[in-house]
Design an enzyme around this catalytic site. Structure first.
Site, PDB file in Angstrom:
ATOM      1  N   MET A 124       0.919  -1.113   0.198  1.00 35.82           N
ATOM      2  CA  MET A 124       0.154   0.290   0.056  1.00 35.82           C
ATOM      3  C   MET A 124       0.945   1.066   0.267  1.00 35.82           C
ATOM      4  O   MET A 124       1.630   1.472   0.874  1.00 35.82           O
ATOM      5  CB  MET A 124      -1.480   0.179   1.130  1.00 35.82           C
ATOM      6  CG  MET A 124      -1.842   1.162   1.304  1.00 35.82           C
ATOM      7  SD  MET A 124      -3.129   1.080   2.386  1.00 35.82           S
ATOM      8  CE  MET A 124      -3.806   1.886   2.373  1.00 35.82           C
TER       9      MET A 124
ATOM     10  N   ILE B 252       0.904   4.086   0.829  1.00 34.78           N
ATOM     11  CA  ILE B 252       1.059   4.902   2.114  1.00 34.78           C
ATOM     12  C   ILE B 252       1.734   4.324   3.081  1.00 34.78           C
ATOM     13  O   ILE B 252       2.373   4.963   4.015  1.00 34.78           O
ATOM     14  CB  ILE B 252      -0.280   5.449   2.756  1.00 34.78           C
ATOM     15  CG1 ILE B 252      -1.226   4.230   3.445  1.00 34.78           C
ATOM     16  CG2 ILE B 252      -1.119   6.287   1.772  1.00 34.78           C
ATOM     17  CD1 ILE B 252      -1.940   4.594   4.585  1.00 34.78           C
ATOM     18  N   SER B 253       1.779   3.475   2.580  1.00 35.83           N
ATOM     19  CA  SER B 253       3.118   2.710   3.681  1.00 35.83           C
ATOM     20  C   SER B 253       4.284   2.784   3.883  1.00 35.83           C
ATOM     21  O   SER B 253       5.126   1.984   2.915  1.00 35.83           O
ATOM     22  CB  SER B 253       2.494   1.208   3.599  1.00 35.83           C
ATOM     23  OG  SER B 253       3.770   0.446   4.177  1.00 35.83           O
ATOM     24  N   PRO B 254       5.662   3.281   4.346  1.00 36.48           N
ATOM     25  CA  PRO B 254       6.829   3.717   3.990  1.00 36.48           C
ATOM     26  C   PRO B 254       7.412   2.390   4.522  1.00 36.48           C
ATOM     27  O   PRO B 254       8.757   2.570   3.439  1.00 36.48           O
ATOM     28  CB  PRO B 254       7.033   4.237   5.964  1.00 36.48           C
ATOM     29  CG  PRO B 254       6.059   5.277   6.145  1.00 36.48           C
ATOM     30  CD  PRO B 254       5.294   3.835   5.480  1.00 36.48           C
TER      31      PRO B 254
END
Length: 221
Positions: free
Chosen positions: A9, A11-13
Site C-alpha cells: 500500500m 502510503i506505507s513507508p
C-alpha cells in the site's frame, strides 16, 4: 507476468522502501495493492501467504518474504550486480544493519505507535511522550548522518531507502525543522535527486501526511 510480486500500500513507508530498492536494482516486478484500511490483508488468501498479515510481502517465484528490511536485504543479495546497496564487508554490513534495526525499532515504531491507533481506533489525541519519541528519533538520525552524505558514508544504501521512506513520512506527526535538523534536511534533498524517488516515495508520503497531519492533536500534560 514478472515472477516477482510485491504486495503493498503506497502510503506505507516500509512498502515504499522495497519499491525504492526494486527501482534501484532495475528488477522487473508486479505490484499488487492491498488496502489495509479495508481489511484486505485479513483475507484467507493473504493470510495463507503471510500469517502476520503485514505489508510489504514479497513473492519471488513462490518464496514468500515479509518485513521490509528482510525484503530489501534479500533483493540486493539476489539481484544486485554489486554490493554497493548492501555491502558484503562485515563491518560495513553491521553498520548498515544497525541503521535498519534503528528504523524498525525506533524511527518507524515512533510513527506506527501514533498512526495505528488513529487508523484503526480513531484515536486522534497523541500523548506528548509519543511526539517526544519522534523527536528522539530525529536526533539519532541527525547524529548518524554526521558529516556523511548518506547514513553509512558517501554511498547510498538500503538503509537510506528504509530510513528515508520513514523520515519523509514523519512530518505527518512532527515537522522536520531544517534549522534543528540541517543534516536530515540535506540528506532528504539528496535522496530527492534520485530520478525515481518522487514517484516511488514522495507521492505515497504526501498521501500519508495529508491523511494524518490535520487530524491529530497533542495531549496537553
Amino acid at each position: 507476468m514478472s515472477k516477482i510480486v510485491l504486495y503493498g500500500m503506497d502510503i506505507s513507508p516500509p512498502v515504499r522502501a522495497c519499491l525504492l530498492t526494486l527501482r534501484a536494482l532495475e528488477v522487473p516486478f508486479e505490484y499488487k495493492d492491498v488496502n489495509l484500511l479495508a481489511g484486505e490483508h485479513m483475507s484467507e488468501e493473504f493470510l495463507e501467504k503471510n500469517p502476520q498479515h503485514t505489508v510489504p510481502l514479497l513473492d519471488d517465484d513462490g518464496a514468500l518474504i515479509w518485513d521490509s528490511h528482510a525484503i530489501c536485504c534479500y533483493l540486493v543479495d539476489k539481484y544486485s550486480k554489486s554490493d554497493e546497496l548492501y555491502p558484503k564487508d562485515l563491518v560495513k554490513r553491521a553498520q548498515l544493519e544497525q541503521r535498519l534495526y534503528f528504523d524498525a525499532s525506533i524511527l518507524f515504531m515512533s510513527l506506527r505507535n501514533i498512526s495505528i491507533p488513529y487508523f484503526y481506533h480513531n484515536v486522534a489525541v497523541v500523548p506528548q511522550e509519543k511526539i517526544d519519541n519522534v523527536n528522539a528519533g530525529y536526533k539519532h538520525l541527525e547524529a548518524f548522518l554526521g558529516d556523511n552524505s548518506y547514513l553509512t558514508g558517501e554511498n547510498i544504501t538500503i538503509a537510506d531507502f528504509c530510513c528515508g521512506a520513514t523520515a519523509s513520512s514523519l512530518p505527518a506527526v512532527l515537522d522536520i525543522d531544517p534549522e534543528t535538523y540541517p543534516k536530515i534536511t540535506a540528506w532528504l534533498d539528496r535522496l530527492n535527486l534520485l530520478p525515481y524517488f518522487n514517484e516511488v516515495n514522495n507521492v505515497g508520503a504526501e498521501k500519508y501526511i495529508n491523511m494524518l497531519k490535520n487530524e491529530l492533536t497533542v495531549e496537553c500534560s
